[in-house]
Scaffold this motif. Structure first.
Motif, PDB file in Angstrom:
ATOM      1  N   ILE A 224       0.856  -1.194   0.000  1.00  0.00           N
ATOM      2  CA  ILE A 224       0.000   0.000   0.000  1.00  0.00           C
ATOM      3  C   ILE A 224       0.887   1.238   0.000  1.00  0.00           C
ATOM      4  CG2 ILE A 224      -1.857   1.211   1.198  1.00  0.00           C
ATOM      5  CD1 ILE A 224      -2.357  -1.541   2.651  1.00  0.00           C
ATOM      6  N   ASN A 225       0.793   2.017  -1.078  1.00  0.00           N
ATOM      7  CA  ASN A 225       1.561   3.263  -1.188  1.00  0.00           C
ATOM      8  C   ASN A 225       0.621   4.454  -1.099  1.00  0.00           C
ATOM      9  OD1 ASN A 225       4.062   2.070  -1.476  1.00  0.00           O
ATOM     10  ND2 ASN A 225       3.925   1.978  -3.714  1.00  0.00           N
ATOM     11  N   LEU A 226       0.901   5.354  -0.176  1.00  0.00           N
ATOM     12  CA  LEU A 226       0.119   6.593  -0.055  1.00  0.00           C
ATOM     13  C   LEU A 226       1.050   7.740  -0.400  1.00  0.00           C
ATOM     14  CD1 LEU A 226      -0.844   9.201   1.885  1.00  0.00           C
ATOM     15  CD2 LEU A 226      -2.570   7.915   0.638  1.00  0.00           C
ATOM     16  N   PRO A 227       0.950   8.284  -1.636  1.00  0.00           N
ATOM     17  CA  PRO A 227       1.840   9.383  -2.041  1.00  0.00           C
ATOM     18  C   PRO A 227       1.346  10.721  -1.510  1.00  0.00           C
ATOM     19  CG  PRO A 227       0.390   8.813  -3.852  1.00  0.00           C
ATOM     20  CD  PRO A 227       0.044   7.880  -2.716  1.00  0.00           C
ATOM     21  N   TRP A 228       2.279  11.502  -0.907  1.00  0.00           N
ATOM     22  CA  TRP A 228       1.989  12.895  -0.560  1.00  0.00           C
ATOM     23  C   TRP A 228       2.418  13.726  -1.756  1.00  0.00           C
ATOM     24  CZ3 TRP A 228      -0.972  12.711   3.453  1.00  0.00           C
ATOM     25  CH2 TRP A 228      -0.699  11.917   4.566  1.00  0.00           C
ATOM     26  N   ASN A 229       1.436  14.304  -2.461  1.00  0.00           N
ATOM     27  CA  ASN A 229       1.778  15.087  -3.652  1.00  0.00           C
ATOM     28  C   ASN A 229       1.971  16.566  -3.355  1.00  0.00           C
ATOM     29  OD1 ASN A 229       1.926  13.022  -5.602  1.00  0.00           O
ATOM     30  ND2 ASN A 229      -0.289  12.782  -5.407  1.00  0.00           N
ATOM     31  N   LYS A 230       1.887  16.900  -2.063  1.00  0.00           N
ATOM     32  CA  LYS A 230       2.209  18.265  -1.640  1.00  0.00           C
ATOM     33  C   LYS A 230       2.978  18.179  -0.332  1.00  0.00           C
ATOM     34  CE  LYS A 230      -1.264  21.207  -3.797  1.00  0.00           C
ATOM     35  NZ  LYS A 230      -0.466  21.181  -5.035  1.00  0.00           N
ATOM     36  N   VAL A 231       3.677  19.270   0.024  1.00  0.00           N
ATOM     37  CA  VAL A 231       4.351  19.323   1.327  1.00  0.00           C
ATOM     38  C   VAL A 231       3.412  20.007   2.320  1.00  0.00           C
ATOM     39  CG1 VAL A 231       6.676  19.283   0.385  1.00  0.00           C
ATOM     40  CG2 VAL A 231       5.472  21.469   0.661  1.00  0.00           C
ATOM     41  N   ASP A 232       3.925  20.289   3.513  1.00  0.00           N
ATOM     42  CA  ASP A 232       3.151  20.972   4.567  1.00  0.00           C
ATOM     43  C   ASP A 232       1.976  20.151   5.076  1.00  0.00           C
ATOM     44  OD1 ASP A 232       3.594  24.240   3.043  1.00  0.00           O
ATOM     45  OD2 ASP A 232       4.826  23.132   4.478  1.00  0.00           O
ATOM     46  N   PRO A 335      -8.467  16.941   6.547  1.00  0.00           N
ATOM     47  CA  PRO A 335      -7.366  16.677   5.619  1.00  0.00           C
ATOM     48  C   PRO A 335      -7.425  17.660   4.458  1.00  0.00           C
ATOM     49  CG  PRO A 335      -9.118  15.086   5.312  1.00  0.00           C
ATOM     50  CD  PRO A 335      -9.504  15.919   6.495  1.00  0.00           C
ATOM     51  N   CYS A 336      -6.264  17.927   3.855  1.00  0.00           N
ATOM     52  CA  CYS A 336      -6.264  18.882   2.735  1.00  0.00           C
ATOM     53  C   CYS A 336      -6.716  18.161   1.460  1.00  0.00           C
ATOM     54  CB  CYS A 336      -4.872  19.481   2.556  1.00  0.00           C
ATOM     55  SG  CYS A 336      -3.683  18.334   1.863  1.00  0.00           S
ATOM     56  N   GLN A 337      -6.994  18.938   0.452  1.00  0.00           N
ATOM     57  CA  GLN A 337      -7.507  18.425  -0.830  1.00  0.00           C
ATOM     58  C   GLN A 337      -6.595  17.342  -1.393  1.00  0.00           C
ATOM     59  OE1 GLN A 337     -10.130  19.617  -3.009  1.00  0.00           O
ATOM     60  NE2 GLN A 337      -9.537  18.112  -4.560  1.00  0.00           N
ATOM     61  N   SER A 338      -5.289  17.591  -1.348  1.00  0.00           N
ATOM     62  CA  SER A 338      -4.350  16.640  -1.956  1.00  0.00           C
ATOM     63  C   SER A 338      -4.376  15.316  -1.205  1.00  0.00           C
ATOM     64  CB  SER A 338      -2.938  17.241  -1.943  1.00  0.00           C
ATOM     65  OG  SER A 338      -2.019  16.313  -2.449  1.00  0.00           O
ATOM     66  N   THR A 339      -4.485  15.394   0.106  1.00  0.00           N
ATOM     67  CA  THR A 339      -4.548  14.168   0.916  1.00  0.00           C
ATOM     68  C   THR A 339      -5.789  13.366   0.557  1.00  0.00           C
ATOM     69  OG1 THR A 339      -3.348  15.120   2.765  1.00  0.00           O
ATOM     70  CG2 THR A 339      -4.817  13.294   3.274  1.00  0.00           C
ATOM     71  N   VAL A 340      -6.915  14.054   0.460  1.00  0.00           N
ATOM     72  CA  VAL A 340      -8.173  13.358   0.182  1.00  0.00           C
ATOM     73  C   VAL A 340      -8.130  12.729  -1.205  1.00  0.00           C
ATOM     74  CG1 VAL A 340     -10.649  13.688  -0.146  1.00  0.00           C
ATOM     75  CG2 VAL A 340      -9.496  14.746   1.781  1.00  0.00           C
ATOM     76  N   GLU A 341      -7.464  13.389  -2.144  1.00  0.00           N
ATOM     77  CA  GLU A 341      -7.329  12.796  -3.490  1.00  0.00           C
ATOM     78  C   GLU A 341      -6.495  11.524  -3.420  1.00  0.00           C
ATOM     79  OE1 GLU A 341      -7.703  16.971  -6.010  1.00  0.00           O
ATOM     80  OE2 GLU A 341      -5.811  15.850  -6.024  1.00  0.00           O
ATOM     81  N   SER A 342      -5.355  11.587  -2.719  1.00  0.00           N
ATOM     82  CA  SER A 342      -4.512  10.388  -2.600  1.00  0.00           C
ATOM     83  C   SER A 342      -5.263   9.281  -1.870  1.00  0.00           C
ATOM     84  CB  SER A 342      -3.218  10.723  -1.848  1.00  0.00           C
ATOM     85  OG  SER A 342      -2.391  11.549  -2.621  1.00  0.00           O
ATOM     86  N   ALA A 360     -15.770   1.414  -1.031  1.00  0.00           N
ATOM     87  CA  ALA A 360     -15.048   2.658  -1.374  1.00  0.00           C
ATOM     88  C   ALA A 360     -15.476   3.142  -2.754  1.00  0.00           C
ATOM     89  CB  ALA A 360     -13.549   2.399  -1.348  1.00  0.00           C
ATOM     90  N   ALA A 361     -15.375   4.442  -2.930  1.00  0.00           N
ATOM     91  CA  ALA A 361     -15.836   5.056  -4.184  1.00  0.00           C
ATOM     92  C   ALA A 361     -14.915   4.670  -5.338  1.00  0.00           C
ATOM     93  CB  ALA A 361     -15.824   6.578  -4.014  1.00  0.00           C
ATOM     94  N   ASP A 362     -15.433   4.832  -6.566  1.00  0.00           N
ATOM     95  CA  ASP A 362     -14.618   4.541  -7.754  1.00  0.00           C
ATOM     96  C   ASP A 362     -13.449   5.502  -7.853  1.00  0.00           C
ATOM     97  OD1 ASP A 362     -17.534   3.734  -9.684  1.00  0.00           O
ATOM     98  OD2 ASP A 362     -16.058   2.466  -8.666  1.00  0.00           O
ATOM     99  N   LEU A 363     -12.481   5.121  -8.670  1.00  0.00           N
ATOM    100  CA  LEU A 363     -11.342   6.015  -8.897  1.00  0.00           C
ATOM    101  C   LEU A 363     -11.890   7.368  -9.348  1.00  0.00           C
ATOM    102  CD1 LEU A 363      -8.406   4.202 -10.723  1.00  0.00           C
ATOM    103  CD2 LEU A 363      -8.289   5.737  -8.758  1.00  0.00           C
ATOM    104  N   PRO A 364     -11.379   8.427  -8.777  1.00  0.00           N
ATOM    105  CA  PRO A 364     -11.864   9.729  -9.215  1.00  0.00           C
ATOM    106  C   PRO A 364     -11.412  10.007 -10.635  1.00  0.00           C
ATOM    107  CG  PRO A 364      -9.983   9.984  -7.750  1.00  0.00           C
ATOM    108  CD  PRO A 364     -10.292   8.520  -7.811  1.00  0.00           C
ATOM    109  N   THR A 365     -12.237  10.765 -11.344  1.00  0.00           N
ATOM    110  CA  THR A 365     -11.823  11.104 -12.719  1.00  0.00           C
ATOM    111  C   THR A 365     -11.221  12.505 -12.667  1.00  0.00           C
ATOM    112  OG1 THR A 365     -13.983  12.057 -12.943  1.00  0.00           O
ATOM    113  CG2 THR A 365     -13.717   9.790 -13.730  1.00  0.00           C
ATOM    114  N   PHE A 366      -9.939  12.533 -12.296  1.00  0.00           N
ATOM    115  CA  PHE A 366      -9.296  13.846 -12.227  1.00  0.00           C
ATOM    116  C   PHE A 366      -9.030  14.373 -13.620  1.00  0.00           C
ATOM    117  CE2 PHE A 366      -8.966  13.796  -7.930  1.00  0.00           C
ATOM    118  CZ  PHE A 366      -8.168  12.803  -7.391  1.00  0.00           C
TER     119      PHE A 366
END
Ligand SMILES: CC(O)(O)CCCCCNCCCN
Ligand SMILES: [Zn+2]
Length: 662
Positions: A224-232, A335-342, A360-366
């Motif tokens: 299980i990989n949880l990427p942080w795509n932002k800092v802070d 949680p911030c937007q980026s966290t919720v997306e990940s 769990a919901a389907d993959l988001p269509t970003f």
């Protein structure tokens, strides 16, 4: 049983001997300040000191190749130039004449820790080691790592102790690719890592560090990989990932042993992580893992390069391993937007492997725009990064009395607990108040009166931090609630979280002023009107649906509790809670993470058998494992999800999908 601490100053005796900007942060002082902080705070003395040992060749060959080991063995005899050439084939790692020896001690320390825990010499422990391990691979060194300490420990535990399932939690801010590669196809080792990723722009910049790397063949679903795509990232982000991703899967996996790649470069102030989570969050992360595997938890140091936040985070971790309740989590928001997306991406990717995520919901269509592919700000020059400052973690005073019990005569008080005497001297003010609005029938006035006033006395001692937690076995829990909750909420400057387990009408009306948040877990639909501060959770078939119940705790009750941040928790075992004991103890233990452990448990006479196990939870003993979990009842998943959807507007820690954040 105690907590092991493994440290040897020999592991401070190597360092970078030439100029290399990418390696200069990995210094001996990391270990020195960590150990000194433990000594200075008195925590080292509370631990069981266990010596290091050198990992044998056989130990190292559990993970690494013969040729790699032979090559590393030649480094002590190399000239400086030869060593620099040797490093050039690897990434961001340096060698030193003494680093091979230290690497065998670091791996050996992890094995000593596994031995101490698996033989029952200690309950859990921490090894302060360098060089770190989680980047090193079968055939290669990487990222300051020579041998993969934790991967070797996992293989060793399986081989020597027949451990069936090992959970590795990697909270270091870098992806432990070495661990991922080692167990990619191995369903007996579940590897969870969060890591700074920034859409593959952060070291080690691997495509396989993203959320869609789930493991291979038989190991699919066990990486299980949880990427942080932002800092802070902040404390709320870290807790959201534990509550809505790691813990549900970990409970379903039901490990026999938990290993932690305890890197503290995920703490505020670290030059590598550039995150904002404060050191006390590691007390909560540790606490949330301590009820898995019957408490068998081995934490092994990985990274951490800000000497101040490193030392503070190490102390927070060790103090929690010792059983002290975590400090109250400071001002959590969502949680911030980026966290919720990940989080959304990982949950939907792993939906097919874990029944706890089936809904769990389907993959988001970003659309691409959300992936800010702009030149990343993280590459800007050193100067412009402002220095982070953060408050010293709150002093986690440990009240003289960890658990005070109010028990009827004839019930023995479990050892380690203090027996709260039924107070003779009744405060006349309280007596009148009790007489007016609680006591009706006159016959049992006397002992009811003394019991209830003793309860109030107990709550006041908790308020004054003289007592950490309390347990009362009473004739009538409803009366006890009616007496304690309003008193605690009004008389004291409290926010009171009340959890009622079982059916029956709750005897107090919850006002909307927010002084009381009540959650009732029962198997009957509630007639009460729902409100922001009264949350009835209906679990069909009572609480015999253990996985449905644990899911309600992890993804609903705990996020609510953390966001509400009570100063007192009142846990009420209504008459027919129908809850199995191990589930009750998991609940009691998990709730100790709130209100700095100030929890009052009210139990109905007749549940005598549950008193001493509950008391041991209040003393900080880990709850017994629930055993492997089957899929939760669909209607229970449905009702918890419905509640979460209704409540997430008010309670942001309940969010799990990109749509939630709105
Ligand atoms: C144990 C650990 O995960 O902390 C090791 C991290 C290695 C980082 C290599 N890149 C460093 C770039 C310096 N700006
Ligand atoms: Zn790291």
């Amino acid at each position: 049983m105690g907590t092991a601490l493994i440290y040897d100053e020999e592991m401070t005796r190597y360092k970078l001997l030439w100029v290399d900007p990418s390696c200069k942060i990995e210094v001996p002082e990391r270990l020195i300040v960590s150990y000194e902080a433990l000594v200075k705070s008195g925590l080292a003395d509370r631990c069981v000191s266990v010596p290091v040992r050198e990992a044998t060749d056989a130990d190292i060959l559990l993970v690494h190749s013969e040729e790699y080991l032979q090559a590393v063995k030649t480094t002590p005899f190399m000239t400086l130039e030869e060593m620099q050439d040797f490093c050039a084939q690897y990434g961001d790692v340096y060698f030193h004449p003494n680093i091979y020896h230290c690497a065998t001690l670091a791996a050996g320390a992890a094995l000593q820790l596994v031995d101490s825990v698996m033989t029952g010499k200690v309950r859990n422990g921490m090894a302060l080691v360098r060089p770190p391990g989680h980047h090193s691979m079968h055939n290669a060194a990487s990222g300051f790592c020579i041998f993969n300490n934790v991967a070797i420990a996992a293989q060793y535990a399986k081989q020597k102790y027949g451990v069936k399932r090992v959970l590795i939690v990697d909270w270091d801010i870098h992806h432990g690719q070495g661990v991922q590669y080692c167990f990619e196809d191995d369903p007996s080792v579940l590897y969870f890592s969060w890591h700074r990723y920034e859409h593959q722009k952060f070291w080690p910049k691997l495509r396989e560090s993203d959320f869609d790397s789930v493991g291979k063949e038989k190991g699919a679903g066990f990486n299980i990989n949880l990427p942080w795509n932002k800092v802070d990232m902040q404390n709320s982000d870290y807790l959201s990932i534990f509550h809505h991703l790691l813990l549900p899967i970990a409970y379903e996996f039901c490990p026999d042993l938990v290993l932690v790649c305890a890197g503290f470069d995920s703490a505020i102030g670290d030059p590598e992580g550039e995150m904002c989570a404060t050191p006390d969050i590691f007390a909560h992360l540790t606490h949330l893992l301590m009820n898995l595997a019957g408490g068998k938890l081995c934490a092994v140091l990985e990274g951490g390069y800000n000497l101040t936040s490193l030392a503070q985070s190490v102390c927070q971790t060790v103090q929690t391993l010792l059983g002290d309740p975590p400090p109250r989590p400071a001002n959590l928001d969502g949680p911030c937007q980026s966290t919720v997306e990940s989080l959304h991406c990982v949950r939907s990717t792993h939906r097919q492997y874990w029944s706890c995520l089936k809904h769990a919901a389907d993959l988001p269509t970003f659309d691409v725009s959300t992936k800010d592919l702009s030149l990343d700000e993280s590459l800007n020059s050193e100067e412009s990064k402002e220095e982070h400052v953060w408050p010293e973690p709150p002093k986690r005073l440990t009240p003289a009395i960890r658990a005070a019990l109010l028990l009827p005569d004839g019930i023995t008080c479990p050892d380690g607990c203090y027996r709260q005497s039924v107070s003779e001297c009744l405060d006349p003010l309280i007596v009148t108040k009790l007489k007016e609005n609680i006591l009706t029938d006159s016959e049992d006035d006397s002992n009811a009166l003394s019991t209830l006033s003793s309860l109030i006395d107990l709550v006041e001692k908790m308020e004054k931090d003289e007592v950490c937690s309390g347990l009362a076995l009473v004739h009538d829990v409803s009366k006890a609630m009616k007496c304690v909750v309003p008193h605690a909420a009004s008389a004291l400057k409290n926010r009171v979280l009340v959890i009622c387990v079982g059916d029956g009408k709750v005897p107090i009306h919850v006002s909307e002023d927010g002084k009381v948040l009540m959650v009732q877990l029962s198997n009957k639909e509630s007639q009460e009107p729902e409100s922001r501060y009264f949350i009835p959770v209906c679990l069909k078939k009572g609480c015999s649906d253990v996985s449905g119940f644990i899911q309600a705790i992890l993804s609903l009750l705990l996020p609510l509790g953390y966001e509400y941040d009570p100063s007192l928790v009142v846990l009420v075992q209504m008459s027919d809670s129908g809850l199995c004991e191990s589930m009750w103890l998991q609940l009691t233990s998990l709730l100790r993470g709130l209100a700095q452990g100030h929890m009052l448990v009210l139990m109905q006479k007749g549940n005598e058998a549950c008193v001493s196990p509950t008391a041991s939870s209040l003393l900080g003993d880990p709850a017994p494992s629930l055993g492997p979990l089957v899929a939760p009842l669909p209607e229970n998943v449905e009702s918890v999800e419905m509640l979460r959807h209704r409540l997430k507007a008010d309670w942001k820690l309940l969010q799990t999908t990109a749509q939630d954040i709105g």
